[in-house]
Design an enzyme around this catalytic site. Structure first.
Site, PDB file in Angstrom:
ATOM      1  N   ASP A   1     -46.490 -68.501 -23.163  1.00 36.73           N
ATOM      2  CA  ASP A   1     -45.765 -68.108 -22.051  1.00 36.73           C
ATOM      3  C   ASP A   1     -44.652 -66.984 -22.300  1.00 36.73           C
ATOM      4  O   ASP A   1     -43.328 -67.270 -22.129  1.00 36.73           O
ATOM      5  CB  ASP A   1     -45.140 -69.409 -21.490  1.00 36.73           C
ATOM      6  CG  ASP A   1     -45.770 -70.403 -21.218  1.00 36.73           C
ATOM      7  OD1 ASP A   1     -46.923 -70.207 -20.996  1.00 36.73           O
ATOM      8  OD2 ASP A   1     -45.382 -71.705 -21.359  1.00 36.73           O
TER       9      ASP A   1
ATOM     10  N   GLU B   1     -49.667 -69.961 -11.113  1.00 38.65           N
ATOM     11  CA  GLU B   1     -48.644 -70.220 -11.672  1.00 38.65           C
ATOM     12  C   GLU B   1     -48.106 -68.877 -12.350  1.00 38.65           C
ATOM     13  O   GLU B   1     -48.819 -67.932 -12.029  1.00 38.65           O
ATOM     14  CB  GLU B   1     -48.769 -71.331 -12.970  1.00 38.65           C
ATOM     15  CG  GLU B   1     -49.518 -71.007 -14.263  1.00 38.65           C
ATOM     16  CD  GLU B   1     -49.765 -72.078 -14.893  1.00 38.65           C
ATOM     17  OE1 GLU B   1     -49.243 -73.151 -14.532  1.00 38.65           O
ATOM     18  OE2 GLU B   1     -50.382 -71.832 -15.993  1.00 38.65           O
TER      19      GLU B   1
END
Length: 465
Positions: free
Chosen positions: A188, A355
């Protein structure tokens, strides 16, 4: 003795207080990246795994490529503690002890494995050497006994000190790829520039159920050599309302201050995720919780999960917060960067969205990017849309980053983009399954170029090693 050479990635590690064997002095921080470990008591013998078991064997320039590969490890962020180190093989396994015998195994991410695969550096028997104390058995050190590697209780003898000391050398199998950009398991990644320098803020990975608790910051002037600035926020001591699931940080700046937006699991044990914000006077922290409570509560809006925050600041100085898994939401932040009008929150979920929303602007055109599918899937990928404002409406443009099986690259997603200061050169940072043995909880960070067509659409991004 070979000299350190040909190392393309340098990391400077800040110091931490760690539990060490009685009377031991903490060694200087180890250089991370590819290294080999030579025995002090038997020069010319190196730590090596044959099959799964660890031992010290002779390695020379005429040794086979397989022997050299088995004698090469990547020194990485400690799986159980950022103050210590773990040692990853070229095949993605980790050196660990089981019943005090050293071996290499796949990272399961559970606390027992992480502790067994983490070692704290202390000074070795001769200048420039290092001994490796077990993280969960601090009175034991890695030591070779009849050339087999064991985790033995420390003895105050010259023979033990020599047999438990190693010299880090240049790797027998030099790094031949340009990724991952930071050694170890990180996911991420949020990449940004402040003051002409690049900053990278990833999720610390390698934990079962993604249960990590802290964030680190890295910086670079060239996207190749990265300085490790250590832990910048730890849910344990620093956040009263969260103690796990430290996911997907993002950093923005306003008025000379820096704001870290992050996801967290509730300290009560509730599995509901919430968003927080922390503030610092430097892009490398330390950050402190700005509110003492979540910025976005997990139950505040119906549908979706409150994770994956991202902030985009437009040319007029207005900043917008984006977040959500399952449902994508956006809202303009107030000038304080830590509040917003909940009545103004919009749902902007595009088709295929899962997401990781990310917004940027180029030549007057706004880009909304996101990840599709599940991060545990090799088909995790990035798609995008374009629009005329930070809140849309958006025109879907399709998938732009996805797996490349011919190169063994899988699960490419949860990205961010950055423009090189003063240019129209753009880069994308993203995570993928660690190559070659990674999965949805053993992920690594990569950076590649992102180019545009003349009409402003993004060319397919080719993930590289």
């Amino acid at each position: 003795m070979r000299v350190l050479a040909g190392v393309t990635l340098s990391i400077l590690v800040t110091g931490f207080l760690v539990a060490l064997p009685a009377g031991a002095a903490q060694a200087a921080p180890l250089p991370t990246g590819a290294r080999s470990l030579e025995s002090i008591s038997y020069p010319g013998r190196f730590v090596r795994h044959t099959g799964s078991l660890g031992q010290v064997d002779p390695v020379t320039s005429s040794s086979t490529a397989q022997v050299k590969r088995e004698a090469t490890f990547t020194v990485v962020n400690g799986l159980a503690s950022p103050a210590c180190y773990s040692f990853q093989t070229r095949d993605g396994l980790f050196l660990r002890h089981r019943d005090f015998r050293l071996r290499v195994d796949a990272n399961t991410g559970d606390p027992t494995f992480r502790g067994d695969a983490t070692f704290c550096a202390v000074d070795g028997s001769v200048s420039g050497s290092v001994a490796l104390a077990s993280y969960n058995y601090p009175d034991r050190r890695i030591r070779h006994r009849d050339f087999a590697l064991w985790l033995d209780a420390q003895q105050d003898t010259a023979a033990f000190r020599a047999d438990s000391s190693f010299r880090l050398t240049a790797p027998w199998t030099p790094k031949s790829t340009k990724g991952p950009v930071i050694p170890g398991l990180f996911a991420d990644p949020h990449i940004a520039t402040f003051g002409g320098r690049y900053y990278l803020y990833p999720t610390t990975d390698g934990y079962a159920s993604w249960s990590g608790t802290y964030y680190k910051a890295f910086s670079s002037t060239d996207l190749v050599n990265w300085t490790d600035h250590g832990v910048i926020l730890d849910h344990g001591p620093d956040v009263s309302w969260a103690d796990n699931s430290a996911w997907a940080p993002a950093v923005a700046t306003r008025g000379g201050r820096y704001y870290l937006y992050f996801s967290g699991g509730a300290a009560s044990g509730n599995t509901t995720k919430q968003l927080g914000v922390a503030v610092a006077d430097s892009p490398t922290g330390p950050f402190r919780d700005a509110l003492g409570r979540p910025l976005v509560r997990g139950d505040q809006f119906s549908g979706g999960q409150a994770i994956d925050p991202m902030v985009f600041t437009d040319d007029d100085g207005e900043s917008y917060l984006y977040w959500g898994q399952g449902v994508a939401r956006a809202v303009r932040l107030n000038a304080d960067m830590v509040s917003f009008d909940a009545a103004q929150v919009r749902v902007i979920t595009p088709s295929g969205y899962n997401e990781a929303p990310f917004v940027f602007k180029r030549n007057g055109l706004y880009y909304l990017m996101w990840s599709e599918n599940d991060t545990r899937s090799e088909d995790y990928r990035v798609a995008y849309a374009t629009g005329s404002s930070p809140l849309g409406p958006w025109t879907a443009r399709g998938v732009v980053l996805q797996k490349r099986l011919d190169a063994g690259i899988k699960g490419t997603g949860h990205h961010s983009v950055v423009r090189a200061p003063g240019t129209d050169t753009w880069y994308v940072a993203y995570h993928r399954f660690a190559v070659p043995a990674g999965n949805g909880t053993n992920r690594e960070t990569a950076i590649d170029r992102m180019d545009f067509n003349s009409d402003g659409t993004i060319r397919p991004i080719v993930p590289t090693l």
